[in-house]
Design a protein around this motif. Structure first.
Motif, PDB file in Angstrom:
ATOM      1  N   MET A 165       0.850  -1.181   0.000  1.00 41.62           N
ATOM      2  CA  MET A 165       0.000   0.000   0.000  1.00 41.62           C
ATOM      3  C   MET A 165       0.888   1.233   0.000  1.00 41.62           C
ATOM      4  O   MET A 165       1.706   1.424   0.901  1.00 41.62           O
ATOM      5  N   SER A 166       0.743   2.020  -1.035  1.00 41.89           N
ATOM      6  CA  SER A 166       1.502   3.265  -1.092  1.00 41.89           C
ATOM      7  C   SER A 166       0.525   4.401  -0.838  1.00 41.89           C
ATOM      8  O   SER A 166      -0.479   4.526  -1.534  1.00 41.89           O
ATOM      9  N   THR A 167       0.817   5.196   0.170  1.00 45.41           N
ATOM     10  CA  THR A 167      -0.137   6.261   0.512  1.00 45.41           C
ATOM     11  C   THR A 167       0.555   7.374   1.279  1.00 45.41           C
ATOM     12  O   THR A 167       1.634   7.175   1.856  1.00 45.41           O
ATOM     13  N   HIS A 168      -0.100   8.532   1.282  1.00 45.64           N
ATOM     14  CA  HIS A 168       0.377   9.638   2.109  1.00 45.64           C
ATOM     15  C   HIS A 168      -0.473   9.761   3.367  1.00 45.64           C
ATOM     16  O   HIS A 168      -0.225  10.640   4.182  1.00 45.64           O
ATOM     17  N   GLN A 169      -1.487   8.900   3.473  1.00 46.97           N
ATOM     18  CA  GLN A 169      -2.360   8.973   4.655  1.00 46.97           C
ATOM     19  C   GLN A 169      -1.729   8.138   5.768  1.00 46.97           C
ATOM     20  O   GLN A 169      -1.955   6.927   5.873  1.00 46.97           O
ATOM     21  N   MET A 170      -0.923   8.802   6.598  1.00 38.02           N
ATOM     22  CA  MET A 170      -0.119   8.084   7.592  1.00 38.02           C
ATOM     23  C   MET A 170      -0.968   7.350   8.635  1.00 38.02           C
ATOM     24  O   MET A 170      -0.574   6.303   9.137  1.00 38.02           O
ATOM     25  N   HIS A 171      -2.154   7.917   8.931  1.00 39.34           N
ATOM     26  CA  HIS A 171      -2.982   7.233   9.926  1.00 39.34           C
ATOM     27  C   HIS A 171      -3.461   5.882   9.393  1.00 39.34           C
ATOM     28  O   HIS A 171      -3.628   4.919  10.143  1.00 39.34           O
ATOM     29  N   GLN A 172      -3.648   5.794   8.066  1.00 41.08           N
ATOM     30  CA  GLN A 172      -4.041   4.501   7.478  1.00 41.08           C
ATOM     31  C   GLN A 172      -2.886   3.507   7.572  1.00 41.08           C
ATOM     32  O   GLN A 172      -3.096   2.321   7.834  1.00 41.08           O
ATOM     33  N   VAL A 173      -1.680   4.006   7.375  1.00 40.83           N
ATOM     34  CA  VAL A 173      -0.503   3.128   7.457  1.00 40.83           C
ATOM     35  C   VAL A 173      -0.354   2.620   8.895  1.00 40.83           C
ATOM     36  O   VAL A 173      -0.124   1.425   9.125  1.00 40.83           O
ATOM     37  N   GLU A 174      -0.492   3.544   9.843  1.00 45.45           N
ATOM     38  CA  GLU A 174      -0.366   3.150  11.258  1.00 45.45           C
ATOM     39  C   GLU A 174      -1.380   2.079  11.622  1.00 45.45           C
ATOM     40  O   GLU A 174      -1.102   1.153  12.375  1.00 45.45           O
ATOM     41  N   GLU A 175      -2.568   2.215  11.050  1.00 43.77           N
ATOM     42  CA  GLU A 175      -3.645   1.287  11.388  1.00 43.77           C
ATOM     43  C   GLU A 175      -3.491  -0.062  10.679  1.00 43.77           C
ATOM     44  O   GLU A 175      -3.789  -1.107  11.249  1.00 43.77           O
ATOM     45  N   MET A 176      -2.995  -0.020   9.439  1.00 44.06           N
ATOM     46  CA  MET A 176      -3.094  -1.228   8.620  1.00 44.06           C
ATOM     47  C   MET A 176      -1.782  -1.978   8.384  1.00 44.06           C
ATOM     48  O   MET A 176      -1.805  -3.188   8.167  1.00 44.06           O
ATOM     49  N   CYS A 177      -0.659  -1.259   8.369  1.00 42.21           N
ATOM     50  CA  CYS A 177       0.582  -1.894   7.895  1.00 42.21           C
ATOM     51  C   CYS A 177       1.369  -2.543   9.025  1.00 42.21           C
ATOM     52  O   CYS A 177       1.469  -1.989  10.123  1.00 42.21           O
ATOM     53  N   GLN A 178       1.934  -3.694   8.694  1.00 41.46           N
ATOM     54  CA  GLN A 178       2.811  -4.351   9.655  1.00 41.46           C
ATOM     55  C   GLN A 178       4.244  -3.840   9.505  1.00 41.46           C
ATOM     56  O   GLN A 178       4.943  -3.639  10.476  1.00 41.46           O
ATOM     57  N   ARG A 179       4.636  -3.666   8.264  1.00 43.31           N
ATOM     58  CA  ARG A 179       6.007  -3.190   8.015  1.00 43.31           C
ATOM     59  C   ARG A 179       5.947  -2.069   6.987  1.00 43.31           C
ATOM     60  O   ARG A 179       4.998  -1.994   6.193  1.00 43.31           O
ATOM     61  N   ILE A 180       6.985  -1.235   6.997  1.00 41.88           N
ATOM     62  CA  ILE A 180       7.012  -0.145   6.019  1.00 41.88           C
ATOM     63  C   ILE A 180       8.399  -0.005   5.397  1.00 41.88           C
ATOM     64  O   ILE A 180       9.396  -0.468   5.953  1.00 41.88           O
ATOM     65  N   LEU A 181       8.397   0.639   4.251  1.00 36.94           N
ATOM     66  CA  LEU A 181       9.653   1.087   3.643  1.00 36.94           C
ATOM     67  C   LEU A 181       9.438   2.557   3.311  1.00 36.94           C
ATOM     68  O   LEU A 181       8.489   2.907   2.608  1.00 36.94           O
ATOM     69  N   LEU A 182      10.298   3.406   3.845  1.00 34.27           N
ATOM     70  CA  LEU A 182      10.204   4.838   3.537  1.00 34.27           C
ATOM     71  C   LEU A 182      11.370   5.191   2.634  1.00 34.27           C
ATOM     72  O   LEU A 182      12.526   4.933   2.987  1.00 34.27           O
TER      73      LEU A 182
END
Lengths: 400, 327
Positions: B196-213
């Motif tokens: 999931m690529s997004t700028h909505q950080m609250h969605q990332v916090e809620e949904m993602c287990q891992r990230i790459l910035l």
């Protein structure tokens, strides 16, 4: 192949609903039918023929008292001079009169005096009067034969093969010219449609989704096939409209059954036309990919489509010297092959080796074009609103 | 699904190694290395122009990398692999003159579904996203939100093993966002790998287990989201208690705001030590004690908001324990 067909079918279904396609497809035959019907409205009239007058200044005619035209028996009055005939016309005693000049038998044409809204069958009636007046003692069968002139059967003295004459000969010359014209028009209209269809695919941003399901080659081929099917639909509608218009326009003028189709010409038109059409379509797709927007795509593809009609500027050269160097060179040039070859076929026998060579060159160019277009496709498809520059094209060709 | 479950126990769904994409004068992607696992939602983050879309397009084989290796669903991209991927691009659109049903049937069949299955799934998913009533409308007659949902359905119709969604929630109201989110969770639970690529950080916090910035094509943060947030929080804890404290042994700074204390611990002091001290205080009752977690928004601004020089960049890169890559 399934994916190519899916893209073709989706392209067809999407484009066939577009307003521009419907207007172009059905508008043109409608115009043709109207054009074909116009002469009937103006030429045919069921009104009975009026009495007719004759002024024989030649002194060699035996004018009959009456003549039969389409089961109408028309009385004929003779007058010593045009003044007397004009008086009778003014008094509505006759509907028209014909003045046969002194030197009629030396070739001077007769003059028909009539009202502007004269019955269209007058001319036929006076022709019949003249035939009867020149051969007063001829039996009915002779007059009937004279009113139906002979058609000739031509035999090629070198080969012994029968060549059509009369209307048949007319269709032998006309068929390749019409086929060439038709193909030129088809190329001209469909290239710009295809160019803008590809650029629209970019504009609608659908390409990025579709391209994750198939190879660029499959997408290009599917689009080309879909547009070809669309053109075929257009051709079928145009053909039917054209035939209907032809029937309307010429029914009664001559026997359409005498028209014969020169099948070898049609065969070569199909053999050269189909791959050339695909060649144009692939090139138009390529230009659509390179173009930045719909307007630019139409301009570029329109320029390509211009090659489809350009051969008709050379009709004078082809008629004058159908086997000359320029017509030969243009027969072998893939973008003009079908049109030039067909135009030449109207006036000469094009050697078979030239047609075979043209076909080979067209097919080779088609495969080269497919390779070229799929190579640049990957680089250009995601350049929304941007034109692919020559340097990028070169880069794409090298790296794919 | 059985196949997915088997895959989930084995290799990652996507494996990217030393990925580089260079245009004439621009280094769009510079030496990215990461993996995406089955059954996880992976956040691909970065500011505009960081190279996210370029990276996605290289994973999908839309554009070729300059160098590096990409393995998708166990190998290089092939026709069979493409049929196992669902993609919702950022630059999206559908055929405007086609009906919604025809469009989805077409896209489903392109992914290898039979016409019958495509029809069944289209009906099922259009009902799920509350779009069935619009199935015979032309795409150009759909609203932006409806269009967005239609494209999401197109991406999941063939129930892929890998979904790549670029800004999946843009243009959606909260109700429709929830519908899409639910579908994404269902897919994840089935074992699908989701990027999931997004700028909505609250969605990332809620949904993602891992990230790459990534920033300017370079990898700046990579790993489990929780660990990254803790790492950025520093050695601080948030405490709610009954009573009052002015000084606590082992705490360097202490602030009170909005009913809670934020305590920055001295170097080397563990949170457990401070908790033990507080619990032993006679006039104090601890009601809540938690390590401070910095919001992803803040981390994003901290990492991307400042201009990092090439020399600075490796030290700013945070690689969480368990990952092979080191600064």
């Amino acid at each position: 192949m399934r994916k190519i067909w899916l893209v073709a079918s989706a392209t067809y279904r999407e484009r066939v609903r577009a307003g521009t396609f419907l207007v172009l497809t059905f508008g043109l035959p409608l115009l043709m039918v109207i054009a074909g019907a116009v002469p009937i409205f103006f030429a045919e009239s069921d009104a009975p023929l009026p009495a007719l007058g004759m002024v024989d200044e030649s002194g060699h005619l035996t004018v009959p008292n009456q003549v039969t035209v389409d089961e109408d028996t028309v009385p004929i009055a003779t007058y010593p001079d045009p003044v007397a005939a004009q008086l009778a016309l003014d008094a509505n005693q006759i509907g028209a009169y014909l003045v046969v000049p002194v030197d009629y038998f030396a070739g001077t044409p007769p003059t028909l005096y009539t009202a502007p809204d004269a019955n269209a069958r007058l001319e036929r009636a006076f022709r019949r009067i003249l035939r009867t007046a020149m051969t007063p003692d001829a039996p009915a069968w002779l007059l009937a034969r004279l009113s139906n002139p002979a058609t000739f059967s031509y035999v090629d003295s070198t080969t012994g093969t029968v060549v059509e004459g009369g209307v048949g000969r007319f269709s032998r010359i006309l068929t390749p010219i019409l086929l060439a014209l038709f193909f030129g028009l088809l190329v001209f209209t469909s290239t710009s449609q295809l160019g803008s269809a590809i650029v629209r695919e970019k504009d609608q941003r659908a390409m990025e989704i579709v391209i994750t399901s198939l190879a660029p080659r499959q997408l290009v081929m599917g689009k080309v096939l879909g547009m070809a099917l669309l053109s075929l639909t257009q051709v079928a509608v145009w053909l039917m409209g054209g035939l209907f218009a032809l029937l309307l326009a010429f029914t009664g003028s001559f026997d359409l059954r005498q028209l014969s189709i020169p099948w070898p010409v049609v065969g070569w038109a199909v053999l050269l036309g189909i791959p050339t059409y695909f060649l144009y379509a692939v090139l138009a797709a390529g230009l659509g990919i390179i173009a930045g927007d719909s307007q630019q795509a139409q301009q570029l593809a329109g320029f390509l489509g211009f090659f489809g009609l350009a051969p008709f500027w050379l009709v004078g050269v082809i008629v004058g010297e159908p086997d000359g160097t320029l017509p030969l060179a243009l027969t072998l040039f893939p973008l003009s092959s079908p049109m030039i070859a067909l135009l030449r076929m109207a006036f000469t026998i094009v050697p078979r080796w030239q047609l075979m060579a043209a076909l080979l060159l067209i097919v080779a160019c088609l495969f080269l074009s497919i390779w070229f277009v799929t190579r640049i496709f990957r680089s250009a498809m995601l350049l929304y609103g941007q034109t692919l520059r020559p340097r990028a094209i070169w880069q794409a060709l090298r790296t794919g | 699904m059985k196949e997915l479950a088997e895959q989930a126990t084995g290799n990652p769904a996507v494996e990217v190694q030393n990925l580089v994409k260079r245009y004439a004068t621009v280094q769009a992607v510079n030496d990215l290395t990461f993996t995406i696992n089955y059954g996880e939602i992976f956040g691909l983050l970065g500011p505009n122009g960081a190279g996210k879309t370029t990276t996605i397009r290289m994973i999908l084989d839309i554009i070729k990398p300059t160098s590096g290796q990409i393995s998708v669903l166990g190998g290089p991209m092939s026709e069979a692999t493409k049929a196992q991927i669902g993609y919702l691009p950022e630059e999206r659109g559908l055929y405007e003159n086609m009906t919604l049903l025809d469009t989805l049937l077409f896209l489903g069949q392109l992914k290898g579904l039979s016409r019958r299955t495509a029809r069944q799934r289209t009906e099922q998913y259009l009902h799920e996203v509350d779009l069935w009533e619009a199935h015979d409308r032309q795409i150009k007659a759909l609203s932006r939100g409806m269009n967005q949902k239609a494209q999401f359905v197109a991406a999941i119709l063939h129930e892929p093993a890998l979904i790549i969604a670029d800004e999946p929630f843009s243009g959606l109201d909260p109700v429709n966002t929830r519908v899409i989110k639910k579908l994404l969770y269902t897919m994840r639970d089935r074992g699908t790998a989701i990027v999931m690529s997004t700028h909505q950080m609250h969605q990332v916090e809620e949904m993602c287990q891992r990230i790459l910035l990534i920033d300017r094509g370079r990898q700046v943060l990579y790993g489990p989201l929780q660990e990254i947030r803790q790492r950025f929080a520093g050695n601080a804890v948030e405490v709610e208690l009954r009573g009052h404290v002015d000084q606590v042994p082992g705490v360097a700074h202490l602030n009170y705001a909005n009913g809670s204390y934020r305590m920055v611990l001295e170097e080397g002091v563990q949170p457990e030590t401070v908790l033990k001290t507080l619990v032993q205080c006679p006039d104090v009752t601890v009601e809540r004690f938690a390590p401070v977690q910095t919001a992803l928004d803040e981390i994003f601004v901290q990492v991307v908001g400042r201009s990092l020089s090439a020399e600075e960049l490796p030290s700013a890169e945070i690689v969480v324990a368990g990952e092979e890559r080191t600064p």
